[in-house]
Design a protein around this motif. Sequence first.
Motif, PDB file in Angstrom:
ATOM      1  N   ASP A   1       0.861  -1.183   0.000  1.00  0.00           N
ATOM      2  CA  ASP A   1       0.000   0.000   0.000  1.00  0.00           C
ATOM      3  C   ASP A   1       0.895   1.230   0.000  1.00  0.00           C
ATOM      4  O   ASP A   1       2.127   1.103  -0.062  1.00  0.00           O
ATOM      5  N   ILE A   2       0.313   2.395   0.075  1.00  0.00           N
ATOM      6  CA  ILE A   2       1.093   3.628   0.014  1.00  0.00           C
ATOM      7  C   ILE A   2       2.016   3.755   1.215  1.00  0.00           C
ATOM      8  O   ILE A   2       3.146   4.240   1.088  1.00  0.00           O
ATOM      9  N   LYS A   3       1.557   3.307   2.396  1.00  0.00           N
ATOM     10  CA  LYS A   3       2.409   3.405   3.589  1.00  0.00           C
ATOM     11  C   LYS A   3       3.695   2.619   3.392  1.00  0.00           C
ATOM     12  O   LYS A   3       4.772   3.078   3.763  1.00  0.00           O
ATOM     13  N   SER A   4       3.590   1.463   2.804  1.00  0.00           N
ATOM     14  CA  SER A   4       4.768   0.643   2.531  1.00  0.00           C
ATOM     15  C   SER A   4       5.672   1.317   1.502  1.00  0.00           C
ATOM     16  O   SER A   4       6.889   1.372   1.661  1.00  0.00           O
ATOM     17  N   ALA A   5       5.084   1.835   0.442  1.00  0.00           N
ATOM     18  CA  ALA A   5       5.874   2.440  -0.636  1.00  0.00           C
ATOM     19  C   ALA A   5       6.687   3.632  -0.158  1.00  0.00           C
ATOM     20  O   ALA A   5       7.869   3.761  -0.499  1.00  0.00           O
ATOM     21  N   VAL A   6       6.086   4.507   0.643  1.00  0.00           N
ATOM     22  CA  VAL A   6       6.790   5.727   1.028  1.00  0.00           C
ATOM     23  C   VAL A   6       7.909   5.474   2.024  1.00  0.00           C
ATOM     24  O   VAL A   6       8.783   6.333   2.195  1.00  0.00           O
ATOM     25  N   THR A   7       7.947   4.314   2.645  1.00  0.00           N
ATOM     26  CA  THR A   7       9.050   4.024   3.563  1.00  0.00           C
ATOM     27  C   THR A   7      10.379   3.926   2.818  1.00  0.00           C
ATOM     28  O   THR A   7      11.440   4.034   3.430  1.00  0.00           O
ATOM     29  N   TYR A   8      10.333   3.748   1.506  1.00  0.00           N
ATOM     30  CA  TYR A   8      11.555   3.638   0.712  1.00  0.00           C
ATOM     31  C   TYR A   8      12.072   4.998   0.241  1.00  0.00           C
ATOM     32  O   TYR A   8      13.147   5.080  -0.346  1.00  0.00           O
ATOM     33  N   ALA A   9      11.348   6.062   0.479  1.00  0.00           N
ATOM     34  CA  ALA A   9      11.711   7.377  -0.055  1.00  0.00           C
ATOM     35  C   ALA A   9      13.096   7.845   0.404  1.00  0.00           C
ATOM     36  O   ALA A   9      13.791   8.530  -0.341  1.00  0.00           O
ATOM     37  N   GLU A  10      13.505   7.487   1.587  1.00  0.00           N
ATOM     38  CA  GLU A  10      14.812   7.916   2.117  1.00  0.00           C
ATOM     39  C   GLU A  10      15.819   6.767   2.130  1.00  0.00           C
ATOM     40  O   GLU A  10      16.928   6.941   2.631  1.00  0.00           O
ATOM     41  N   GLU A  11      15.455   5.627   1.581  1.00  0.00           N
ATOM     42  CA  GLU A  11      16.332   4.449   1.561  1.00  0.00           C
ATOM     43  C   GLU A  11      17.186   4.478   0.306  1.00  0.00           C
ATOM     44  O   GLU A  11      16.682   4.294  -0.792  1.00  0.00           O
ATOM     45  N   SER A  12      18.479   4.705   0.464  1.00  0.00           N
ATOM     46  CA  SER A  12      19.350   4.854  -0.697  1.00  0.00           C
ATOM     47  C   SER A  12      20.040   3.558  -1.124  1.00  0.00           C
ATOM     48  O   SER A  12      20.728   3.540  -2.145  1.00  0.00           O
ATOM     49  N   ALA A  13      19.855   2.483  -0.390  1.00  0.00           N
ATOM     50  CA  ALA A  13      20.551   1.237  -0.713  1.00  0.00           C
ATOM     51  C   ALA A  13      20.158   0.692  -2.084  1.00  0.00           C
ATOM     52  O   ALA A  13      20.991   0.120  -2.790  1.00  0.00           O
ATOM     53  N   VAL A  14      18.896   0.874  -2.448  1.00  0.00           N
ATOM     54  CA  VAL A  14      18.426   0.420  -3.763  1.00  0.00           C
ATOM     55  C   VAL A  14      17.781   1.633  -4.440  1.00  0.00           C
ATOM     56  O   VAL A  14      16.644   1.990  -4.133  1.00  0.00           O
ATOM     57  N   PRO A  15      18.519   2.277  -5.352  1.00  0.00           N
ATOM     58  CA  PRO A  15      18.012   3.509  -5.970  1.00  0.00           C
ATOM     59  C   PRO A  15      16.625   3.375  -6.592  1.00  0.00           C
ATOM     60  O   PRO A  15      15.816   4.305  -6.497  1.00  0.00           O
ATOM     61  N   LYS A  16      16.318   2.237  -7.217  1.00  0.00           N
ATOM     62  CA  LYS A  16      14.995   2.038  -7.831  1.00  0.00           C
ATOM     63  C   LYS A  16      13.894   2.191  -6.783  1.00  0.00           C
ATOM     64  O   LYS A  16      12.903   2.886  -7.009  1.00  0.00           O
ATOM     65  N   PHE A  17      14.074   1.558  -5.637  1.00  0.00           N
ATOM     66  CA  PHE A  17      13.069   1.634  -4.583  1.00  0.00           C
ATOM     67  C   PHE A  17      12.976   3.049  -4.013  1.00  0.00           C
ATOM     68  O   PHE A  17      11.893   3.543  -3.716  1.00  0.00           O
ATOM     69  N   GLN A  18      14.104   3.707  -3.885  1.00  0.00           N
ATOM     70  CA  GLN A  18      14.097   5.070  -3.374  1.00  0.00           C
ATOM     71  C   GLN A  18      13.338   5.996  -4.321  1.00  0.00           C
ATOM     72  O   GLN A  18      12.519   6.803  -3.897  1.00  0.00           O
ATOM     73  N   GLN A  19      13.605   5.858  -5.612  1.00  0.00           N
ATOM     74  CA  GLN A  19      12.908   6.697  -6.602  1.00  0.00           C
ATOM     75  C   GLN A  19      11.404   6.433  -6.582  1.00  0.00           C
ATOM     76  O   GLN A  19      10.596   7.369  -6.633  1.00  0.00           O
ATOM     77  N   GLU A  20      11.020   5.152  -6.506  1.00  0.00           N
ATOM     78  CA  GLU A  20       9.591   4.828  -6.439  1.00  0.00           C
ATOM     79  C   GLU A  20       8.974   5.372  -5.153  1.00  0.00           C
ATOM     80  O   GLU A  20       7.859   5.922  -5.171  1.00  0.00           O
ATOM     81  N   GLY A  21       9.682   5.238  -4.038  1.00  0.00           N
ATOM     82  CA  GLY A  21       9.180   5.759  -2.767  1.00  0.00           C
ATOM     83  C   GLY A  21       8.976   7.259  -2.807  1.00  0.00           C
ATOM     84  O   GLY A  21       7.973   7.779  -2.321  1.00  0.00           O
ATOM     85  N   GLN A  22       9.926   7.960  -3.414  1.00  0.00           N
ATOM     86  CA  GLN A  22       9.796   9.414  -3.531  1.00  0.00           C
ATOM     87  C   GLN A  22       8.648   9.790  -4.468  1.00  0.00           C
ATOM     88  O   GLN A  22       7.894  10.724  -4.187  1.00  0.00           O
ATOM     89  N   ALA A  23       8.520   9.043  -5.560  1.00  0.00           N
ATOM     90  CA  ALA A  23       7.418   9.314  -6.498  1.00  0.00           C
ATOM     91  C   ALA A  23       6.065   9.057  -5.831  1.00  0.00           C
ATOM     92  O   ALA A  23       5.114   9.833  -6.009  1.00  0.00           O
ATOM     93  N   MET A  24       5.981   7.993  -5.050  1.00  0.00           N
ATOM     94  CA  MET A  24       4.723   7.683  -4.363  1.00  0.00           C
ATOM     95  C   MET A  24       4.420   8.710  -3.281  1.00  0.00           C
ATOM     96  O   MET A  24       3.270   9.108  -3.094  1.00  0.00           O
ATOM     97  N   ARG A  25       5.423   9.152  -2.566  1.00  0.00           N
ATOM     98  CA  ARG A  25       5.225  10.178  -1.537  1.00  0.00           C
ATOM     99  C   ARG A  25       4.730  11.469  -2.180  1.00  0.00           C
ATOM    100  O   ARG A  25       3.807  12.117  -1.685  1.00  0.00           O
ATOM    101  N   ARG A  26       5.314  11.831  -3.323  1.00  0.00           N
ATOM    102  CA  ARG A  26       4.892  13.033  -4.054  1.00  0.00           C
ATOM    103  C   ARG A  26       3.451  12.885  -4.543  1.00  0.00           C
ATOM    104  O   ARG A  26       2.632  13.790  -4.380  1.00  0.00           O
ATOM    105  N   LEU A  27       3.139  11.718  -5.123  1.00  0.00           N
ATOM    106  CA  LEU A  27       1.784  11.481  -5.629  1.00  0.00           C
ATOM    107  C   LEU A  27       0.770  11.539  -4.490  1.00  0.00           C
ATOM    108  O   LEU A  27      -0.293  12.142  -4.634  1.00  0.00           O
ATOM    109  N   ARG A  28       1.114  10.938  -3.362  1.00  0.00           N
ATOM    110  CA  ARG A  28       0.208  10.961  -2.211  1.00  0.00           C
ATOM    111  C   ARG A  28      -0.072  12.399  -1.793  1.00  0.00           C
ATOM    112  O   ARG A  28      -1.223  12.785  -1.579  1.00  0.00           O
TER     113      ARG A  28
END
Length: 155
Positions: free
Chosen positions: A93-120
């Motif tokens: 869900d969105i709560k799960s997705a946005v937890t990756y926004a500040e996680e830099s270990a996997v850039p793909k997940f970080q980018q998706e997390g930031q995009a989801m946080r912005r969309l939310r």
Amino acid sequence: MANSAFYSKSTGGFYAREIHGDNIPADAVEITEAEHAALIEGQSLGKRIVADESDRPILQDPPPPTAEQIMARLEARVQLWIDEQARALGYDDIKSAVTYAEESAVPKFQQEGQAMRRLRSLAWARCYEILNAVQAGQRPVPTEAELIAEMEALK
């Protein structure tokens, strides 16, 4: 009356002599099984069973939803849409997705997390802008489909 039932205005309930014996409210009126079946069928289709001026049960349309109920329904629909966007990317869900926004270990997940946080954030800002305009009488209440179409434009 053979195969009859009873309806009580005071309880809003149905009674049968075979089940309730003499424990049927004093205000109960006798109705046929066919009337009872028609009332139950109407209720299953969204109608309300109420007593008429003679205390006999009739079907009535439910009252329209309140402004608060309409707003809550639209807000719930926006939340569902936001969660659907996250699920489309493989998150719970969105709560799960946005937890990756500040996680830099996997850039793909970080980018998706930031995009989801912005969309939310954009979706809720737009949702409340629309609902405030509705409450101010500046626009009609949108259907769920119309509201979601406005959310889709944010992507």
